[in-house]
Design an enzyme around this catalytic site. Structure first.
Site, PDB file in Angstrom:
ATOM      1  CG  ASP A  48      -2.192  -0.726   1.096  1.00 23.59           C
ATOM      2  OD1 ASP A  48      -2.952  -0.805   2.082  1.00 23.59           O
ATOM      3  OD2 ASP A  48      -2.435  -1.255  -0.011  1.00 23.59           O
ATOM      4  NE  ARG A  59       3.273  12.919  -5.561  1.00 26.58           N
ATOM      5  CZ  ARG A  59       4.259  12.808  -4.656  1.00 26.58           C
ATOM      6  NH1 ARG A  59       5.217  11.894  -4.794  1.00 26.58           N
ATOM      7  NH2 ARG A  59       4.302  13.615  -3.587  1.00 26.58           N
ATOM      8  CG  HIS A  62       6.445   7.318 -12.203  1.00 26.88           C
ATOM      9  ND1 HIS A  62       6.292   7.845 -10.939  1.00 26.88           N
ATOM     10  CD2 HIS A  62       7.093   8.284 -12.901  1.00 26.88           C
ATOM     11  CE1 HIS A  62       6.822   9.046 -10.880  1.00 26.88           C
ATOM     12  NE2 HIS A  62       7.322   9.341 -12.059  1.00 26.88           N
ATOM     13  CE  LYS A  72       2.144   1.713 -10.458  1.00 27.09           C
ATOM     14  NZ  LYS A  72       2.793   2.744 -11.273  1.00 27.09           N
ATOM     15  CE1 TYR A 132       0.563   5.751  -4.941  1.00 22.16           C
ATOM     16  CE2 TYR A 132       1.260   3.761  -6.060  1.00 22.16           C
ATOM     17  CZ  TYR A 132       1.539   5.001  -5.554  1.00 22.16           C
ATOM     18  OH  TYR A 132       2.816   5.515  -5.652  1.00 22.16           O
ATOM     19  CD  GLU A 143      10.120   4.352 -10.010  1.00 22.66           C
ATOM     20  OE1 GLU A 143      11.180   4.850  -9.605  1.00 22.66           O
ATOM     21  OE2 GLU A 143       9.022   4.511  -9.434  1.00 22.66           O
ATOM     22  CG  ASP A 169       8.385  12.267 -12.337  1.00 22.02           C
ATOM     23  OD1 ASP A 169       7.378  12.443 -11.625  1.00 22.02           O
ATOM     24  OD2 ASP A 169       9.052  11.205 -12.338  1.00 22.02           O
TER      25      ASP A 169
HETATM   26  C1  T46 Z   1       7.144   4.495  -5.443  1.00 21.33           C
HETATM   27  C2  T46 Z   1       7.962   4.283  -4.199  1.00 21.33           C
HETATM   28  C3  T46 Z   1       8.862   5.232  -3.762  1.00 21.33           C
HETATM   29  N1  T46 Z   1       9.581   5.014  -2.627  1.00 21.33           N
HETATM   30  C4  T46 Z   1      10.498   6.066  -2.185  1.00 21.33           C
HETATM   31  C5  T46 Z   1      11.567   6.431  -3.205  1.00 21.33           C
HETATM   32  C6  T46 Z   1      11.785   7.906  -2.989  1.00 21.33           C
HETATM   33  O1  T46 Z   1      12.781   8.113  -2.011  1.00 21.33           O
HETATM   34  C7  T46 Z   1      10.454   8.420  -2.454  1.00 21.33           C
HETATM   35  C8  T46 Z   1       9.610   9.144  -3.501  1.00 21.33           C
HETATM   36  O2  T46 Z   1       9.537   8.306  -4.631  1.00 21.33           O
HETATM   37  P1  T46 Z   1       8.999   8.875  -5.990  1.00 21.33           P
HETATM   38  O3  T46 Z   1       9.475  10.269  -6.211  1.00 21.33           O
HETATM   39  O4  T46 Z   1       9.300   7.832  -7.059  1.00 21.33           O
HETATM   40  O5  T46 Z   1       7.437   8.900  -5.725  1.00 21.33           O
HETATM   41  P2  T46 Z   1       6.297   9.181  -6.813  1.00 21.33           P
HETATM   42  O6  T46 Z   1       6.734  10.223  -7.800  1.00 21.33           O
HETATM   43  O7  T46 Z   1       5.048   9.372  -6.071  1.00 21.33           O
HETATM   44  O8  T46 Z   1       6.228   7.803  -7.601  1.00 21.33           O
HETATM   45  C9  T46 Z   1       4.998   7.130  -7.787  1.00 21.33           C
HETATM   46  O9  T46 Z   1       4.270   7.922  -8.692  1.00 21.33           O
HETATM   47  C10 T46 Z   1       3.403   7.319  -9.609  1.00 21.33           C
HETATM   48  C11 T46 Z   1       2.073   8.033  -9.525  1.00 21.33           C
HETATM   49  C12 T46 Z   1       3.244   5.864  -9.573  1.00 21.33           C
HETATM   50  O10 T46 Z   1       2.308   5.300 -10.132  1.00 21.33           O
HETATM   51  C13 T46 Z   1       4.250   5.030  -8.900  1.00 21.33           C
HETATM   52  O11 T46 Z   1       3.617   4.210  -7.948  1.00 21.33           O
HETATM   53  C14 T46 Z   1       5.359   5.745  -8.259  1.00 21.33           C
HETATM   54  O12 T46 Z   1       6.391   5.819  -9.214  1.00 21.33           O
HETATM   55  O13 T46 Z   1       9.745   7.259  -2.005  1.00 21.33           O
HETATM   56  C15 T46 Z   1       9.465   3.865  -1.875  1.00 21.33           C
HETATM   57  O14 T46 Z   1      10.130   3.678  -0.841  1.00 21.33           O
HETATM   58  N2  T46 Z   1       8.590   2.900  -2.308  1.00 21.33           N
HETATM   59  C16 T46 Z   1       7.817   3.075  -3.437  1.00 21.33           C
HETATM   60  O15 T46 Z   1       7.018   2.164  -3.764  1.00 21.33           O
END
Ligand code: T46
Length: 182
Positions: A48, A59, A62, A72, A132, A143, A169
């Site tokens: 989760d 965001r 991805h 998801k 999610y 990723e 991104d």
């Molecule tokens: C996705 C994820 C991230 N992290 C850590 C890694 C980074 O230090 C921090 C932020 O990660 P990130 O910038 O990739 O988070 P989002 O930009 O919200 O990424 C998500 O955004 C879009 C909407 C998606 O569908 C994906 O689930 C996912 O990629 O959380 C974790 O520890 N576990 C995880 O499952």
């Protein structure tokens, strides 16, 4: 819970039955039987996630490559986003096509995005909290990111101002250059 297949039929929009009374409301936010009847899939959700975003934050787009590809089930518990799924399965008749929906704490809608899709959302309210479930664990080495405004995909994000993206991104690649699903 009602389920509606989107224009890309593997993507399903769920609308829960909300029971309101003088105390507030109750609804089943996930029911495996309902999900399986709607999608034909009995998913094993293993993680989760919960993120909060300020207005304008985008965001995405991805995805994780196999064997870490994630399905998801996305919902917004406060605020509002426009949530987008892009079909990146080369063998799909919908390859490169996108679908989207407004998800909000108000409408309580949920979007099921199967493996094989890139996912993203833009935040339309002052803040939005996104919860999610995923069908595979986080695997950062697998990723990938497709740039949010790839003209070959042409997502209409239903958001007028320039979005706020992470450095990662902003480095997203075009679909034409992306590692996709065969
Ligand atoms: C996705 C994820 C991230 N992290 C850590 C890694 C980074 O230090 C921090 C932020 O990660 P990130 O910038 O990739 O988070 P989002 O930009 O919200 O990424 C998500 O955004 C879009 C909407 C998606 O569908 C994906 O689930 C996912 O990629 O959380 C974790 O520890 N576990 C995880 O499952």
């Amino acid at each position: 819970m009602q389920a509606q297949k989107m224009d890309i039929p593997d993507v399903v929009l769920f609308t829960p039955r909300v029971f309101g009374d003088e105390r507030g409301f109750f609804f089943e936010s996930y029911n495996q039987q309902v999900f399986q009847e709607a999608t034909g899939i009995k998913p094993e959700f293993v993680q989760d996630n919960h993120s909060r975003s300020q207005k304008g934050v985008l965001r995405g787009l991805h995805y994780q490559l196999p064997p870490h590809a994630q399905g998801k089930l996305v919902r917004i518990v406060a605020g509002e986003v426009f949530d987008v799924a892009v079909d990146i399965r080369r063998g799909s008749p919908f390859f490169g096509k996108w679908v989207g929906a407004v998800l909000s704490g108000e409408n309580k809608h949920q979007l099921w995005i199967p493996p094989g899709f890139a996912h993203g959302f833009v935040t339309r309210s002052a803040t939005a909290e996104c919860l999610y479930k995923t069908t595979a664990f986080y695997a950062p080495e697998s990723e990938r990111c497709i740039i949010w405004n790839d003209p070959d995909i042409g997502v209409d994000w239903h958001y007028e101002d320039p979005p706020l993206l992470s450095g990662k991104d902003l480095q997203g690649c075009a679909l034409a250059d992306a590692e996709v699903f065969e």
